[in-house]
Write an enzyme that holds these catalytic residues in place. Structure first.
Site, PDB file in Angstrom:
ATOM      1  N   TYR A  63       0.848  -1.208   0.000  1.00  0.00           N
ATOM      2  CA  TYR A  63       0.000   0.000   0.000  1.00  0.00           C
ATOM      3  C   TYR A  63       0.877   1.249   0.000  1.00  0.00           C
ATOM      4  N   ARG A  73       3.362  10.760  -9.361  1.00  0.00           N
ATOM      5  CA  ARG A  73       2.530  11.153 -10.504  1.00  0.00           C
ATOM      6  C   ARG A  73       1.737  12.422 -10.170  1.00  0.00           C
ATOM      7  N   ASP A  77       1.717  16.467 -11.581  1.00  0.00           N
ATOM      8  CA  ASP A  77       0.547  17.266 -11.947  1.00  0.00           C
ATOM      9  C   ASP A  77       0.591  18.631 -11.259  1.00  0.00           C
ATOM     10  N   MET A  81       0.653  22.347 -12.944  1.00  0.00           N
ATOM     11  CA  MET A  81      -0.322  23.410 -12.715  1.00  0.00           C
ATOM     12  C   MET A  81       0.372  24.681 -12.273  1.00  0.00           C
ATOM     13  N   PHE A 104      -5.891  19.239 -13.010  1.00  0.00           N
ATOM     14  CA  PHE A 104      -6.293  19.434 -11.608  1.00  0.00           C
ATOM     15  C   PHE A 104      -7.249  18.348 -11.147  1.00  0.00           C
ATOM     16  N   ASN A 125      -2.393  -1.166   8.084  1.00  0.00           N
ATOM     17  CA  ASN A 125      -2.152  -2.578   7.838  1.00  0.00           C
ATOM     18  C   ASN A 125      -0.887  -3.039   8.527  1.00  0.00           C
ATOM     19  N   ASP A 136      -2.454 -11.558  12.682  1.00  0.00           N
ATOM     20  CA  ASP A 136      -2.878 -11.042  11.373  1.00  0.00           C
ATOM     21  C   ASP A 136      -4.193 -10.313  11.560  1.00  0.00           C
ATOM     22  N   ASN A 143      -8.096  -8.928   2.791  1.00  0.00           N
ATOM     23  CA  ASN A 143      -7.183  -7.803   2.890  1.00  0.00           C
ATOM     24  C   ASN A 143      -6.387  -7.659   1.599  1.00  0.00           C
ATOM     25  N   SER A 146      -8.573  -6.229  -1.019  1.00  0.00           N
ATOM     26  CA  SER A 146      -8.663  -4.776  -0.840  1.00  0.00           C
ATOM     27  C   SER A 146      -7.509  -4.071  -1.527  1.00  0.00           C
ATOM     28  N   THR A 150      -7.630  -1.559  -4.881  1.00  0.00           N
ATOM     29  CA  THR A 150      -7.128  -0.185  -4.853  1.00  0.00           C
ATOM     30  C   THR A 150      -6.129   0.035  -5.987  1.00  0.00           C
ATOM     31  N   THR A 202     -11.672  -0.309  -0.371  1.00  0.00           N
ATOM     32  CA  THR A 202     -11.578   0.454   0.870  1.00  0.00           C
ATOM     33  C   THR A 202     -12.638   0.012   1.864  1.00  0.00           C
ATOM     34  N   THR A 205     -11.554  -3.020   3.527  1.00  0.00           N
ATOM     35  CA  THR A 205     -10.554  -2.694   4.550  1.00  0.00           C
ATOM     36  C   THR A 205     -11.228  -2.220   5.826  1.00  0.00           C
ATOM     37  N   THR A 212     -11.091  -6.593  13.176  1.00  0.00           N
ATOM     38  CA  THR A 212      -9.808  -6.928  13.786  1.00  0.00           C
ATOM     39  C   THR A 212      -9.652  -6.235  15.132  1.00  0.00           C
ATOM     40  N   HIS A 285     -17.083  14.741   3.595  1.00  0.00           N
ATOM     41  CA  HIS A 285     -16.559  15.272   4.840  1.00  0.00           C
ATOM     42  C   HIS A 285     -16.043  14.155   5.731  1.00  0.00           C
ATOM     43  N   GLU A 287     -14.675  11.559   4.704  1.00  0.00           N
ATOM     44  CA  GLU A 287     -13.409  11.171   4.095  1.00  0.00           C
ATOM     45  C   GLU A 287     -12.239  11.960   4.693  1.00  0.00           C
ATOM     46  N   TYR A 289     -11.908  13.048   7.593  1.00  0.00           N
ATOM     47  CA  TYR A 289     -11.559  12.511   8.913  1.00  0.00           C
ATOM     48  C   TYR A 289     -11.024  11.095   8.823  1.00  0.00           C
ATOM     49  N   SER A 300       0.474  10.670  17.883  1.00  0.00           N
ATOM     50  CA  SER A 300       0.427  10.283  19.286  1.00  0.00           C
ATOM     51  C   SER A 300       1.532   9.293  19.615  1.00  0.00           C
ATOM     52  N   SER A 316      -8.792  11.308  27.489  1.00  0.00           N
ATOM     53  CA  SER A 316      -9.372  12.459  26.786  1.00  0.00           C
ATOM     54  C   SER A 316      -9.066  12.360  25.296  1.00  0.00           C
ATOM     55  N   THR A 360     -10.366  18.728  18.563  1.00  0.00           N
ATOM     56  CA  THR A 360      -9.075  18.797  17.888  1.00  0.00           C
ATOM     57  C   THR A 360      -8.089  19.586  18.744  1.00  0.00           C
ATOM     58  N   LYS A 363      -6.663  17.562  21.434  1.00  0.00           N
ATOM     59  CA  LYS A 363      -5.555  16.708  20.987  1.00  0.00           C
ATOM     60  C   LYS A 363      -4.251  17.484  20.934  1.00  0.00           C
ATOM     61  N   HIS A 420      -6.370  26.346   2.417  1.00  0.00           N
ATOM     62  CA  HIS A 420      -6.805  25.716   3.667  1.00  0.00           C
ATOM     63  C   HIS A 420      -6.707  24.195   3.582  1.00  0.00           C
ATOM     64  N   PHE A 421      -7.272  23.627   2.509  1.00  0.00           N
ATOM     65  CA  PHE A 421      -7.264  22.155   2.559  1.00  0.00           C
ATOM     66  C   PHE A 421      -5.906  21.558   2.262  1.00  0.00           C
ATOM     67  N   HIS A 422      -5.067  22.294   1.512  1.00  0.00           N
ATOM     68  CA  HIS A 422      -3.695  21.788   1.406  1.00  0.00           C
ATOM     69  C   HIS A 422      -2.975  21.909   2.740  1.00  0.00           C
TER      70      HIS A 422
HETATM   71  C1  HEM Z   1       2.575  18.220  -2.631  1.00  0.00           C
HETATM   72  C2  HEM Z   1       2.279  19.424  -2.937  1.00  0.00           C
HETATM   73  C3  HEM Z   1       1.007  19.849  -3.586  1.00  0.00           C
HETATM   74  C4  HEM Z   1       0.905  20.885  -4.436  1.00  0.00           C
HETATM   75  C5  HEM Z   1       2.029  21.790  -4.867  1.00  0.00           C
HETATM   76  C6  HEM Z   1      -0.447  20.977  -4.864  1.00  0.00           C
HETATM   77  C7  HEM Z   1      -0.926  21.899  -5.768  1.00  0.00           C
HETATM   78  C8  HEM Z   1      -2.224  22.034  -6.161  1.00  0.00           C
HETATM   79  C9  HEM Z   1      -2.733  23.009  -7.070  1.00  0.00           C
HETATM   80  C10 HEM Z   1      -1.882  24.062  -7.755  1.00  0.00           C
HETATM   81  C11 HEM Z   1      -4.055  22.825  -7.193  1.00  0.00           C
HETATM   82  C12 HEM Z   1      -5.019  23.602  -8.047  1.00  0.00           C
HETATM   83  C13 HEM Z   1      -5.466  24.817  -7.336  1.00  0.00           C
HETATM   84  C14 HEM Z   1      -6.470  25.552  -8.140  1.00  0.00           C
HETATM   85  O1  HEM Z   1      -7.618  25.111  -8.164  1.00  0.00           O
HETATM   86  O2  HEM Z   1      -6.115  26.562  -8.740  1.00  0.00           O
HETATM   87  C15 HEM Z   1      -4.404  21.721  -6.356  1.00  0.00           C
HETATM   88  C16 HEM Z   1      -5.681  21.216  -6.205  1.00  0.00           C
HETATM   89  C17 HEM Z   1      -5.998  20.158  -5.381  1.00  0.00           C
HETATM   90  N1  HEM Z   1      -5.129  19.418  -4.597  1.00  0.00           N
HETATM   91 FE1  HEM Z   1      -3.161  19.716  -4.440  1.00  0.00          FE
HETATM   92  N2  HEM Z   1      -1.169  19.991  -4.256  1.00  0.00           N
HETATM   93  C18 HEM Z   1      -0.317  19.288  -3.461  1.00  0.00           C
HETATM   94  C19 HEM Z   1      -0.645  18.228  -2.642  1.00  0.00           C
HETATM   95  C20 HEM Z   1      -1.923  17.742  -2.478  1.00  0.00           C
HETATM   96  C21 HEM Z   1      -2.276  16.682  -1.596  1.00  0.00           C
HETATM   97  C22 HEM Z   1      -1.302  15.933  -0.707  1.00  0.00           C
HETATM   98  C23 HEM Z   1      -3.599  16.498  -1.711  1.00  0.00           C
HETATM   99  C24 HEM Z   1      -4.506  15.506  -1.021  1.00  0.00           C
HETATM  100  C25 HEM Z   1      -4.148  14.428  -0.432  1.00  0.00           C
HETATM  101  C26 HEM Z   1      -4.087  17.431  -2.687  1.00  0.00           C
HETATM  102  C27 HEM Z   1      -5.410  17.544  -3.056  1.00  0.00           C
HETATM  103  C28 HEM Z   1      -5.868  18.470  -3.951  1.00  0.00           C
HETATM  104  C29 HEM Z   1      -7.246  18.587  -4.333  1.00  0.00           C
HETATM  105  C30 HEM Z   1      -8.398  17.718  -3.825  1.00  0.00           C
HETATM  106  C31 HEM Z   1      -7.324  19.634  -5.220  1.00  0.00           C
HETATM  107  C32 HEM Z   1      -8.587  20.174  -5.873  1.00  0.00           C
HETATM  108  C33 HEM Z   1      -8.711  19.682  -7.257  1.00  0.00           C
HETATM  109  C34 HEM Z   1      -9.917  20.287  -7.850  1.00  0.00           C
HETATM  110  O3  HEM Z   1      -9.931  21.513  -8.023  1.00  0.00           O
HETATM  111  O4  HEM Z   1     -10.874  19.536  -8.088  1.00  0.00           O
HETATM  112  N3  HEM Z   1      -3.039  18.171  -3.132  1.00  0.00           N
HETATM  113  N4  HEM Z   1      -3.265  21.243  -5.733  1.00  0.00           N
HETATM  114 CU   LIG Z   2     -16.111  19.131   5.484  1.00  0.00          CU
END
Ligand code: HEM
Ligand SMILES: [Cu+2]
Lengths: 675, 226
Positions: A63, A73, A77, A81, A104, A125, A136, A143, A146, A150, A202, A205, A212, A285, A287, A289, A300, A316, A360, A363, A420-422
């Site tokens: 995995y 890969r 990408d 971008m 993207f 795993n 195991d 397993n 699974s 993937t 998944t 799993t 388990t 959402h 996902e 978590y 931890s 706690s 959070t 933690k 934020h999400f990055h």
């Molecule tokens: C390692 C460095 C990373 C870089 C430099 C990077 C860069 C980017 C960029 C440039 C975008 C497009 C932003 C836009 O919409 O203009 C993007 C979108 C996104 N990235 Fe990353 N990323 C990274 C890692 C990750 C990781 C680790 C995850 C999740 C595990 C992730 C999940 C996503 C998702 C879900 C989107 C949205 C795609 C969409 O618009 O549908 N990225 N990222």
């Molecule tokens: Cu959410």
């Protein structure tokens, strides 16, 4: 009708140079690896020891390897971008819109489903059965199924480089854009089938690990004695069981719309695309978590090991984990505050989302208090954990900002959101799995990774992350929306250039990690972990040799408290009895290898590919094959093999000898300290 | 008190499911009690399968929810009252419930290790299931033939998907049933075969519960409400 359905030579992107390079790379890598394996005669070994293995440790490692490959890969990408946005100021750049959109989409899809998920599941795993003190998982063959399902999903996504195209609808295929009327090509189908197939893996799993953890633990391990990583894995797997069926059903409905003219989410005949939003985020959402909770578990383990203290506030922590698990069901609407739910509903979901910050926060404080007063060793695993704590607080706070509906109307779909999400995913999940990688690597392979290079990798990632995504926040506040293929706002340009530099720094981090791996493998003779306990660990995974024998534990350990291995060591040192009396060894029954998972995945790949291209005869063939595989599996008479008692004894004696030497060294140290 | 065999002494509840406190401190091995080490295979298999059923129920609940959301969206086409025939559905319900009953009989036959009765009862189980499927197929083809197929409106898409998904489950169940019968016949009542049979019965009964939901929420309420 064509015998190959929609598949023709036009599917190969001969006319698009950039896409062609991608296709060529995929083909060269696949063919190259296959040729190497065949030429060097590795195949029998791989087949016997890995492909058909049902050993949770091997599956876990596979995995993680899959995740690392897909990280490469998907990172390419990201580079593409960022490069595009660096040059596409008042200019078309080098990626045309329809290609940029695929990138993207592929980046997001791969990162979430085939990097973060397999890495987290891989660590689970590898470590959970060892920490539970058992031999195991509950269902070893499933397993392996699974894992291979993937891998099938990942393969399908990458096949889209060679034949056809990938989805252009983002990492979640929002209708009506993803409906046949607006996305008539096979892109969305690649997405859906890849996720459906890997999603089944998944789900299995999830079922496997819930069973388990709840049903197979070493004698004496009550719930309140389970290591934190097991708790968070349990929470994550409970969420998998609850969430993945939703994803499966939702994508199935989209597929019915696309393949059979149904009207779930179309904008004709009464379809309702808001139904999709609600369902996909009811999964989506959870996902996030599913991904972050096991990472919290890794932190931890790492923090308490390297602070040499028991985890502060264990109970706690358990409560916080389960609270997050529960509240996370009640917040999905914060992903579409702007889509017309109305003020009251928005307020309710906004408040629910902010409440998650409380457990959070608990933690974070627990980790800090664990470090407080401890003798902290700043190993690379610990650095990842500290870098996480610092950065994640910021990601969490911007999350609370986004949870305010009023603010979200400004920030929705801006780069602020993407930053934020990055922030939470990279410095939360990815740092977490990297911490786990350096922490458990010696357990898996019997030697420690190079620490100096490991620390370099951490700093490059940490700095690179902030240089890449700090500007992201600013860009969002300046009004830059996400997914822009080109732009003409002069103020954005310097920040986008800075972000591109940040990605290059992260690239350097990845290269250093590769170097670290290469150097560590070459010098493995000097970095052997002979005792099985390189970090002075606290839980049961450190009580076995590195790498552990196939059966993990010669005799199942008896657990008497929360940190069984630490306790054993302390008692041994205190009492001076460095060697407990040798246990009575008995033959051990282990599950036999099985090709079921791999064969199943071959048929799943065939079926998936045929479905994508509407090759119906091949679909039937693939399904029949999968059924036949299961019948053959069900028919086998011998499912287990027996490891004789003297073999068990031989392996265990070697480990006990090494361990008692290490303990006497520790005891000597301890005496020195006391004098 | 601390020997493993004391777990079996009471006879009634050998694995002490749900009773843990009295075990703390005594720690017998391999009982499946909370702190007593890994549970036996039978418990593990059954437990895992229950969780699978749970996840399957969640999937159905998504289809139920979608049906509830889309039931009013008929795009000018016919609605439940015009389309559903409660007599047919009642027959389907009867067939499925009887099939489940037969499946229960088969469990008894397996418990008695009686191959003949096992095969007979399972065969009837399958026959009744097939009857259910035939009725459902008839309903579906009838609807399609009067122009009320799944592509007609969102309501019908959701209806066909929900009911059809249950039908697919029954079909898969029949495939499994056939395989199961063959296995029982050739391998006898071996332990792992009995575990699988346990899972099959759980699956078959769960499909009943889903059907009861469909019958009440889709057919009954649909024909009662306007
Ligand atoms: C390692 C460095 C990373 C870089 C430099 C990077 C860069 C980017 C960029 C440039 C975008 C497009 C932003 C836009 O919409 O203009 C993007 C979108 C996104 N990235 Fe990353 N990323 C990274 C890692 C990750 C990781 C680790 C995850 C999740 C595990 C992730 C999940 C996503 C998702 C879900 C989107 C949205 C795609 C969409 O618009 O549908 N990225 N990222
Ligand atoms: Cu959410």
């Amino acid at each position: 009708m064509h015998i190959l359905g929609k598949l023709t030579w036009d599917a190969v992107p001969f006319d698009q140079p950039v896409a062609m390079v991608g296709a060529a790379v995929v083909i060269i890598v696949v063919v190259g690896v296959a040729a190497l394996v065949l030429a060097k005669g590795y195949l029998p070994y791989l087949w016997r020891e890995w492909i058909t293995s049902v050993d949770h440790k091997r599956i876990g490692i596979m995995y993680c390897i899959l995740a690392l490959l897909m990280l490469a890969r998907a990172f390419i990408d990201a580079l593409m971008m960022r490069a595009q946005q660096a040059v596409a100021f008042h200019a078309p750049g080098y990626l045309p819109p329809e290609h940029f959109d695929q990138i993207f989409s592929a980046h997001g899809t791969l990162m979430i489903f085939f990097v973060a998920m397999p890495f987290v599941i891989g660590l689970m795993n590898f470590a959970v059965p060892l920490q539970l003190g058992v031999r195991d998982v509950a269902f070893p063959t499933l397993n392996s199924v699974s894992f291979w399902l993937t891998a099938t999903g990942a393969l399908l996504v990458n096949l889209s480089l060679v034949a056809g195209e990938f989805s252009r609808t983002g990492w979640l295929p929002y209708p009506p854009l993803s409906e046949l009327a607006y996305s008539p090509d096979v892109g969305v189908d690649y997405y859906c089938w890849a996720i459906e197939i890997s999603g089944i893996g998944t789900l299995i799993t999830g079922i496997n690990f819930v069973t388990t953890i709840l049903k197979t633990r070493a004698p004496g391990m009550h719930y309140t004695r389970m290591p934190m990583f097991c708790w968070t894995s349990l929470a994550s797997c409970l969420l998998i069981v609850a969430a993945f069926p939703i994803l499966t059903a939702t994508l199935a409905m989209l597929l019915l719309d696309r393949y059979a003219g149904f009207h779930f989410f179309t904008d004709t005949a009464g379809g309702n695309s808001m139904l999709f939003m609600n369902l996909i985020w009811a999964w989506g959402h959870l996902e996030v978590y599913i991904l972050i909770l096991p990472a919290f578990g890794v932190y931890s383990e790492v923090v308490s090991t390297f602070a040499a203290k028991p985890l502060f506030g264990y109970r706690s922590m358990v409560i916080a984990t389960m609270a997050i698990c529960l509240i996370s069901f009640m917040v999905w609407l914060h992903h579409f505050f702007t889509m017309g739910a109305g003020g009251d509903v928005n307020a309710a979901f906004g408040i629910a989302s902010m409440i998650i910050a409380i457990p959070t926060g608990v933690k974070i404080f627990n980790w800090m208090f664990t470090m407080y007063g401890g003798r902290v060793r700043f190993t690379s695993a610990m650095l990842w954990a500290i870098g996480f704590m610092v950065s994640f607080v910021i990601g969490g706070l911007t999350g609370v900002m986004l949870a305010m509906p009023t603010a979200d109307f400004e920030l929705h779909n801006s780069l602020f959101l993407v930053a934020h999400f990055h922030n939470v995913i990279i410095t939360g999940v990815i740092f977490g799995v990297f911490a786990g990688y350096s922490y458990w690597f010696p357990k898996a392979f019997g030697f420690v990774l190079d620490e100096t290079l490991g620390k370099w990798a951490f700093w490059l990632w940490f700095i690179g992350f902030w240089v890449a995504w700090g500007p992201g926040y600013a860009l969002g506040l300046e009004g830059m929306t996400r997914r822009l293929q080109r732009y003409d706002v002069a103020e954005w340009r310097p920040l986008l250039l800075l972000a591109a530099v940040g990605v290059l720094i992260m690239l350097a981090g990845i290269l250093v990690q590769l170097l670290q791996l290469a150097v560590s493998i070459r010098t493995r003779a000097q970095r052997r972990d002979l005792t099985g306990d390189p970090w002075n660990g606290r839980n049961l995974e450190w009580a076995v040799a590195s790498p552990p024998p196939h059966f993990n534990f010669a005799v199942l350990p008896q657990v008497n408290n929360q940190e069984p291995y630490w306790d054993m060591k302390q008692r041994a040192i205190d009492s001076g009895h460095l060697q407990t009396p040798e246990p009575h060894y008995e033959p051990i029954v282990m599950p036999r290898n099985s090709a079921t998972g791999f064969v199943c995945a071959v048929f799943a790949t065939v079926t998936g590919f045929a479905l994508i291209w509407h090759i119906w005869w091949l679909v039937l063939l693939g399904l029949a094959g999968a059924y036949a595989t299961f019948v053959v599996f069900a028919w086998r008479d011998v499912q287990e093999h027996i490891i004789p008692a003297d073999e068990v004894a031989r392996l265990d004696r070697a480990n006990r000898a090494a361990r008692s030497q290490a303990l006497s060294r520790m005891r000597a140290d301890e005496l020195v300290v006391h004098e | 008190m601390s020997s493993p065999s004391s777990a079996l002494r009471a006879g009634s509840d050998p694995y002490h499911l749900g009773h843990h406190n009295e075990w703390i401190g005594t720690e017998p091995e391999y009982t499946g009690a909370r702190s007593g080490g890994p549970a036996p295979k039978r418990i593990v298999v059954g437990y895992g399968f229950w969780i699978f059923i749970l996840s399957d129920v969640i999937m159905f609940s998504v289809l139920f929810a979608s049906y509830a959301v889309l039931a009013g969206n008929r795009a000018g086409g016919l609605g439940p009252r015009d389309l559903f025939d409660l007599r047919d559905t009642a027959a389907e319900t009867a067939l499925l419930l009887l099939s489940s009953f037969m499946c229960g009989m088969a469990s008894l036959a397996v418990a008695w290790r009686n191959q003949l009765w096992t095969q007979i009862t399972l065969f009837i189980t399958g026959l009744l299931g097939a009857g259910f499927l035939a009725l459902e197929a008839r309903e579906f083809t009838h609807l399609v033939s009067i122009g009320a197929g799944p592509t007609r409106s969102a309501f019908l898409s959701a209806f066909f998907t929900l009911v059809g998904c249950h039908g697919i489950h029954v079909t898969v169940g029949l495939l499994w049933l056939g395989t199961m019968m063959a296995q029982l016949l050739t391998k006898g009542f071996r332990e792992n075969i009995r575990h699988r049979f346990l899972c099959f019965t759980l699956f078959w009964h769960a499909l009943d519960i889903i059907w009861v939901g469909i019958f009440s929420l889709v057919y009954l309420i649909g024909t009662i409400l306007p």
